[in-house]
Design a protein around this motif. Structure first.
Motif, PDB file in Angstrom:
ATOM      1  N   PRO A 210       0.808  -1.230   0.000  1.00  0.00           N
ATOM      2  CA  PRO A 210       0.000   0.000   0.000  1.00  0.00           C
ATOM      3  C   PRO A 210       0.838   1.276   0.000  1.00  0.00           C
ATOM      4  O   PRO A 210       0.408   2.297  -0.562  1.00  0.00           O
ATOM      5  N   VAL A 211       2.021   1.208   0.589  1.00  0.00           N
ATOM      6  CA  VAL A 211       2.891   2.387   0.612  1.00  0.00           C
ATOM      7  C   VAL A 211       3.386   2.704  -0.801  1.00  0.00           C
ATOM      8  O   VAL A 211       3.384   3.868  -1.235  1.00  0.00           O
ATOM      9  N   LEU A 212       3.787   1.671  -1.539  1.00  0.00           N
ATOM     10  CA  LEU A 212       4.241   1.886  -2.917  1.00  0.00           C
ATOM     11  C   LEU A 212       3.102   2.412  -3.789  1.00  0.00           C
ATOM     12  O   LEU A 212       3.320   3.259  -4.657  1.00  0.00           O
ATOM     13  N   SER A 213       1.892   1.919  -3.557  1.00  0.00           N
ATOM     14  CA  SER A 213       0.742   2.401  -4.333  1.00  0.00           C
ATOM     15  C   SER A 213       0.428   3.854  -4.018  1.00  0.00           C
ATOM     16  O   SER A 213       0.084   4.631  -4.919  1.00  0.00           O
ATOM     17  N   SER A 214       0.549   4.236  -2.744  1.00  0.00           N
ATOM     18  CA  SER A 214       0.270   5.625  -2.379  1.00  0.00           C
ATOM     19  C   SER A 214       1.298   6.578  -2.974  1.00  0.00           C
ATOM     20  O   SER A 214       0.984   7.726  -3.299  1.00  0.00           O
ATOM     21  N   HIS A 216       2.663   5.967  -5.817  1.00  0.00           N
ATOM     22  CA  HIS A 216       2.541   5.767  -7.267  1.00  0.00           C
ATOM     23  C   HIS A 216       3.866   5.275  -7.861  1.00  0.00           C
ATOM     24  O   HIS A 216       4.274   5.694  -8.947  1.00  0.00           O
ATOM     25  N   TRP A 217       4.513   4.353  -7.116  1.00  0.00           N
ATOM     26  CA  TRP A 217       5.762   3.744  -7.569  1.00  0.00           C
ATOM     27  C   TRP A 217       5.462   2.342  -8.078  1.00  0.00           C
ATOM     28  O   TRP A 217       4.908   1.514  -7.350  1.00  0.00           O
ATOM     29  N   LEU A 218       5.835   2.060  -9.290  1.00  0.00           N
ATOM     30  CA  LEU A 218       5.729   0.704  -9.809  1.00  0.00           C
ATOM     31  C   LEU A 218       6.794  -0.181  -9.170  1.00  0.00           C
ATOM     32  O   LEU A 218       7.920   0.271  -8.933  1.00  0.00           O
ATOM     33  N   PRO A 219       6.488  -1.447  -8.876  1.00  0.00           N
ATOM     34  CA  PRO A 219       7.534  -2.369  -8.405  1.00  0.00           C
ATOM     35  C   PRO A 219       8.630  -2.540  -9.449  1.00  0.00           C
ATOM     36  O   PRO A 219       8.460  -2.185 -10.618  1.00  0.00           O
ATOM     37  N   VAL A 220       9.749  -3.090  -9.016  1.00  0.00           N
ATOM     38  CA  VAL A 220      10.926  -3.184  -9.884  1.00  0.00           C
ATOM     39  C   VAL A 220      10.627  -3.998 -11.134  1.00  0.00           C
ATOM     40  O   VAL A 220      10.978  -3.602 -12.251  1.00  0.00           O
ATOM     41  N   LYS A 221       9.978  -5.137 -10.981  1.00  0.00           N
ATOM     42  CA  LYS A 221       9.681  -5.970 -12.152  1.00  0.00           C
ATOM     43  C   LYS A 221       8.758  -5.237 -13.125  1.00  0.00           C
ATOM     44  O   LYS A 221       8.922  -5.325 -14.350  1.00  0.00           O
ATOM     45  N   SER A 222       7.771  -4.522 -12.598  1.00  0.00           N
ATOM     46  CA  SER A 222       6.860  -3.774 -13.465  1.00  0.00           C
ATOM     47  C   SER A 222       7.568  -2.612 -14.147  1.00  0.00           C
ATOM     48  O   SER A 222       7.240  -2.256 -15.286  1.00  0.00           O
ATOM     49  N   ARG A 223       8.557  -2.024 -13.477  1.00  0.00           N
ATOM     50  CA  ARG A 223       9.339  -0.940 -14.101  1.00  0.00           C
ATOM     51  C   ARG A 223      10.150  -1.474 -15.278  1.00  0.00           C
ATOM     52  O   ARG A 223      10.334  -0.787 -16.288  1.00  0.00           O
ATOM     53  N   ILE A 224      10.643  -2.707 -15.141  1.00  0.00           N
ATOM     54  CA  ILE A 224      11.388  -3.324 -16.242  1.00  0.00           C
ATOM     55  C   ILE A 224      10.463  -3.599 -17.420  1.00  0.00           C
ATOM     56  O   ILE A 224      10.799  -3.319 -18.581  1.00  0.00           O
ATOM     57  N   ASP A 225       9.276  -4.150 -17.131  1.00  0.00           N
ATOM     58  CA  ASP A 225       8.308  -4.390 -18.203  1.00  0.00           C
ATOM     59  C   ASP A 225       7.863  -3.082 -18.854  1.00  0.00           C
ATOM     60  O   ASP A 225       7.634  -3.026 -20.072  1.00  0.00           O
ATOM     61  N   TYR A 226       7.743  -2.043 -18.057  1.00  0.00           N
ATOM     62  CA  TYR A 226       7.375  -0.727 -18.588  1.00  0.00           C
ATOM     63  C   TYR A 226       8.419  -0.240 -19.598  1.00  0.00           C
ATOM     64  O   TYR A 226       8.074   0.285 -20.667  1.00  0.00           O
ATOM     65  N   LYS A 227       9.701  -0.420 -19.266  1.00  0.00           N
ATOM     66  CA  LYS A 227      10.765   0.013 -20.167  1.00  0.00           C
ATOM     67  C   LYS A 227      10.743  -0.797 -21.463  1.00  0.00           C
ATOM     68  O   LYS A 227      10.918  -0.234 -22.550  1.00  0.00           O
ATOM     69  N   ILE A 228      10.533  -2.110 -21.361  1.00  0.00           N
ATOM     70  CA  ILE A 228      10.484  -2.957 -22.556  1.00  0.00           C
ATOM     71  C   ILE A 228       9.319  -2.559 -23.457  1.00  0.00           C
ATOM     72  O   ILE A 228       9.466  -2.412 -24.679  1.00  0.00           O
ATOM     73  N   LYS A 304       1.193   2.706 -17.582  1.00  0.00           N
ATOM     74  CA  LYS A 304       1.482   2.687 -16.151  1.00  0.00           C
ATOM     75  C   LYS A 304       0.252   2.279 -15.358  1.00  0.00           C
ATOM     76  O   LYS A 304       0.346   1.515 -14.387  1.00  0.00           O
ATOM     77  N   THR A 305      -0.922   2.755 -15.777  1.00  0.00           N
ATOM     78  CA  THR A 305      -2.161   2.362 -15.108  1.00  0.00           C
ATOM     79  C   THR A 305      -2.402   0.867 -15.259  1.00  0.00           C
ATOM     80  O   THR A 305      -2.827   0.174 -14.312  1.00  0.00           O
ATOM     81  N   HIS A 306      -2.115   0.326 -16.457  1.00  0.00           N
ATOM     82  CA  HIS A 306      -2.295  -1.103 -16.700  1.00  0.00           C
ATOM     83  C   HIS A 306      -1.345  -1.924 -15.832  1.00  0.00           C
ATOM     84  O   HIS A 306      -1.755  -2.944 -15.241  1.00  0.00           O
ATOM     85  N   LEU A 307      -0.093  -1.512 -15.724  1.00  0.00           N
ATOM     86  CA  LEU A 307       0.869  -2.267 -14.915  1.00  0.00           C
ATOM     87  C   LEU A 307       0.543  -2.180 -13.429  1.00  0.00           C
ATOM     88  O   LEU A 307       0.809  -3.128 -12.684  1.00  0.00           O
ATOM     89  N   PHE A 308      -0.035  -1.073 -12.983  1.00  0.00           N
ATOM     90  CA  PHE A 308      -0.470  -0.970 -11.588  1.00  0.00           C
ATOM     91  C   PHE A 308      -1.586  -1.957 -11.306  1.00  0.00           C
ATOM     92  O   PHE A 308      -1.650  -2.545 -10.202  1.00  0.00           O
ATOM     93  N   SER A 309      -2.466  -2.191 -12.268  1.00  0.00           N
ATOM     94  CA  SER A 309      -3.538  -3.150 -12.063  1.00  0.00           C
ATOM     95  C   SER A 309      -3.030  -4.589 -11.999  1.00  0.00           C
ATOM     96  O   SER A 309      -3.689  -5.457 -11.402  1.00  0.00           O
ATOM     97  N   LEU A 310      -1.862  -4.854 -12.584  1.00  0.00           N
ATOM     98  CA  LEU A 310      -1.284  -6.187 -12.558  1.00  0.00           C
ATOM     99  C   LEU A 310      -0.361  -6.413 -11.372  1.00  0.00           C
ATOM    100  O   LEU A 310      -0.074  -7.557 -11.020  1.00  0.00           O
ATOM    101  N   ALA A 311       0.140  -5.318 -10.774  1.00  0.00           N
ATOM    102  CA  ALA A 311       1.112  -5.431  -9.675  1.00  0.00           C
ATOM    103  C   ALA A 311       0.455  -5.984  -8.410  1.00  0.00           C
ATOM    104  O   ALA A 311      -0.728  -5.829  -8.181  1.00  0.00           O
TER     105      ALA A 311
END
Length: 311
Positions: A210-214, A216-228, A304-311
């Motif tokens: 919940p802290v990461l969501s508040s 608005h930080w994507l987790p590390v794996k999601s940040r990698i997928d975001y870059k790809i 980013k919104t899509h990856l947040f829904s998957l995180a």
């Protein structure tokens, strides 16, 4: 491994049937017919199949490369007198012994286990463990210093410091970490979790998601997928270099299907599930399941919104 701004160097390398990439970074396959291991000017103990190779008519790349620099009044420095032997642990580790104690055109060489290129630490098996250790060590060092000043900083100023010293390190060249084992990525996730706790003064055993969501930080794996996925979007829309676009193939079904014209990419077959599945040509089509139209800014926001829904 260093970028060399010498005119005509890429054309010289191409004469040996090798590809230097967008930057002059030599990728030489280690086989008995390799241009690196051909011709007698490479001296030293090279056991195995390399001794049975007949010398070709033309000199090897290892012999001609120093001569090329000599004609341009340059010399290979000590920083270039080393190389990295990339091999698969399961199959090619025995070949690694062939590259010890080599002398290339009078320059002593020694295979390294880790080399640095543009700030990225690359190891022999391309698992990037050394790079991840370097990131975590440096990030925790800066994070401890930020924690000492946290009470004197506002939330906005503390977040700027964390983005400057922590987040930038987590995001630098993170696309190369796509497909890495979860154990390696968890080390980087611990860094991000610790940074969020320092920023928000969260206790050690409190739930961090919940802290990461508040924040608005994507987790590390999601940040990698975001870059790809961002690189994939740019490659398909002419905003990336051609060599990335050439790695992608549009999916065209052999018969009329609903998926025709949907923008899918063909996922190629790979020979090795560990190393091959981490290539951009495989990871990009595999992750390309977001159908977002519009400009680049709209794509980035919706992705980013899509990856947040998957995180």
């Amino acid at each position: 491994m260093r970028t060399l701004p010498v005119q005509g160097l890429q054309d010289f390398i191409h004469t040996f049937g090798l590809d230097s990439g967008p930057r002059v970074l030599l990728l030489v396959p280690h086989s008995p017919s390799s241009p690196l291991l051909q011709h007698s000017p490479i001296q030293g103990s090279v056991p195995g199949p390399c001794q049975r190779v007949k010398p070709p008519r033309t000199s090897s790349l290892a012999f001609q490369l120093p001569k090329y620099f000599t004609t341009d009044l340059l010399r290979l420095s000590s920083a270039l007198e080393s190389f990295l032997n990339v091999y698969m642990k399961s199959r090619d580790q025995a070949i690694d012994t062939q590259f010890h104690h080599l002398s290339i055109s009078g320059l002593p060489t020694q295979p390294n286990t880790v080399v640095r290129n543009l700030g990225l630490l690359v190891d022999s098996d391309i698992c990037f463990d050394a790079h991840i250790r370097s990131i975590t060590r440096t990030a925790f060092y800066h994070l401890r210093n930020i924690a000492k000043l946290r009470k004197m900083l506002s939330l906005r100023d503390a977040e700027k410091l964390i983005h400057a010293f922590i987040t930038t390190r987590l995001d630098y060249c993170n696309a190369l970490l796509s497909g890495c084992p979860s154990g390696s990525l968890n080390k980087l996730q611990l860094v991000q979790n610790a940074a969020a706790r320092v920023l928000t003064n969260t206790k050690k055993f409190d739930h961090i998601t919940p802290v990461l969501s508040s924040l608005h930080w994507l987790p590390v794996k999601s940040r990698i997928d975001y870059k790809i996925l961002l690189l994939t979007y740019k490659a398909l829309n002419g905003l990336a270099p051609d060599y990335l676009n050439n790695l992608l193939t549009t999916y065209n079904p052999p018969r009329l299907l609903r998926s025709q014209g949907a923008g899918y990419l063909l996922v190629p077959r790979v020979e090795r599930s560990t190393a091959g599945c981490r290539a951009f040509s495989y990871r990009a089509p595999q992750l390309w399941n977001v159908r977002v139209s519009g400009s680049l800014s709209i794509f980035k926001s919706r992705l980013k919104t899509h990856l947040f829904s998957l995180a």
